[in-house]
Design an enzyme around this catalytic site. Sequence first.
Site, PDB file in Angstrom:
ATOM      1  N   GLY A  33       0.835  -1.202   0.000  1.00 22.93           N
ATOM      2  CA  GLY A  33       0.000   0.000   0.000  1.00 22.93           C
ATOM      3  C   GLY A  33       0.865   1.244   0.000  1.00 22.93           C
ATOM      4  O   GLY A  33       2.041   1.177  -0.329  1.00 22.93           O
ATOM      5  N   ASN A  34       0.270   2.372   0.322  1.00 19.55           N
ATOM      6  CA  ASN A  34       1.055   3.606   0.469  1.00 19.55           C
ATOM      7  C   ASN A  34       0.362   4.521   1.466  1.00 19.55           C
ATOM      8  O   ASN A  34      -0.696   4.198   1.985  1.00 19.55           O
ATOM      9  CB  ASN A  34       1.274   4.285  -0.894  1.00 19.55           C
ATOM     10  CG  ASN A  34      -0.018   4.738  -1.535  1.00 19.55           C
ATOM     11  OD1 ASN A  34      -0.715   5.616  -1.024  1.00 19.55           O
ATOM     12  ND2 ASN A  34      -0.381   4.113  -2.649  1.00 19.55           N
ATOM     13  N   ARG A  35       0.982   5.668   1.763  1.00 21.38           N
ATOM     14  CA  ARG A  35       0.534   6.517   2.869  1.00 21.38           C
ATOM     15  C   ARG A  35      -0.573   7.497   2.509  1.00 21.38           C
ATOM     16  O   ARG A  35      -0.890   8.372   3.301  1.00 21.38           O
ATOM     17  CB  ARG A  35       1.719   7.305   3.431  1.00 21.38           C
ATOM     18  CG  ARG A  35       2.780   6.435   4.046  1.00 21.38           C
ATOM     19  CD  ARG A  35       3.843   7.293   4.709  1.00 21.38           C
ATOM     20  NE  ARG A  35       4.997   6.491   5.071  1.00 21.38           N
ATOM     21  CZ  ARG A  35       5.040   5.697   6.142  1.00 21.38           C
ATOM     22  NH1 ARG A  35       4.009   5.637   6.964  1.00 21.38           N
ATOM     23  NH2 ARG A  35       6.114   4.995   6.402  1.00 21.38           N
ATOM     24  N   ALA A 100      -3.215   8.009  -5.264  1.00 22.14           N
ATOM     25  CA  ALA A 100      -1.823   7.548  -5.220  1.00 22.14           C
ATOM     26  C   ALA A 100      -1.842   6.104  -5.717  1.00 22.14           C
ATOM     27  O   ALA A 100      -1.955   5.161  -4.935  1.00 22.14           O
ATOM     28  CB  ALA A 100      -1.273   7.644  -3.805  1.00 22.14           C
TER      29      ALA A 100
END
Length: 226
Positions: A33-35, A100
């Site tokens: 995943g990402n932030r 994102a």
Amino acid sequence: VALLAGDGPLRGERVLITAGPTREAIDPVRFIGNRSSGRMGFAVAAAAARAGAKVVLVAGPCSLATPGGVERVDVESAREMHEAVMQRAGDCDIFIATAAVADYRVDRVPEQKIKKSDQPVALTLVPNPDILQAVAGLPRAPFTVGFAAETERLAEYAEAKRARKGLDMIAANLVGGGRDTGFDSADNALEVFWAGGHRSLPRAPKIQLAEALVALIAERRHGNDQ
Ligand code: CTP
Ligand code: CA
């Protein structure tokens, strides 16, 4: 104060927005995943709806309430987001890509959980489709707005990204390096570029910044129509 639908600067416009992170499966129980919190994209969706637009929000996994008057489509992976967007991109006037999106996904996702061993494990990552570039390249493309998250050389990288993807506009912000703007923070600041122009939207809460961005999109879009 909410404008009445039919009264705002985006009245009658159909706006498609992507928001949040994507999740790329490693196995049935794990993902990359990402932030991204999704807050900027949700704020843009809310602002566009308040400006009178008919808004569809394609959202990766994020724990945020759907803004009033916005139709939400939940997805997980970049490929699911790509599919949800391409199904709808022909019927929109403005496309705003705030998500994102994972640039890569795991090549082969096993059906069963990867078991622990004392050996190193390598994942092979393959490129995901670029959703924004795909929409911008449609024969009858909507007005396309991209975001650019950069950790350095903001103006140069953002303008290059805008030109390469053939976008009408790009909104860039600096991320990483312990800054308290950008990913996963309440405030943000944007540098917005279009062919032959630029505007700085100074640091503000994302709700306010989204209002300013939507106003600028309405201005540029109508400018292009005349
Ligand atoms: N984007 C997209 N689909 C992808 C990757 C990015 O739609 N597969 C969109 C993002 O939503 C954003 C813009 O493209 O609006 C730029 O994303 P960014 O990650 O900054 O740029 P990339 O082109 O992916 O390049 P890099 O990550 O190498 O900077
Ligand atoms: Ca990327």
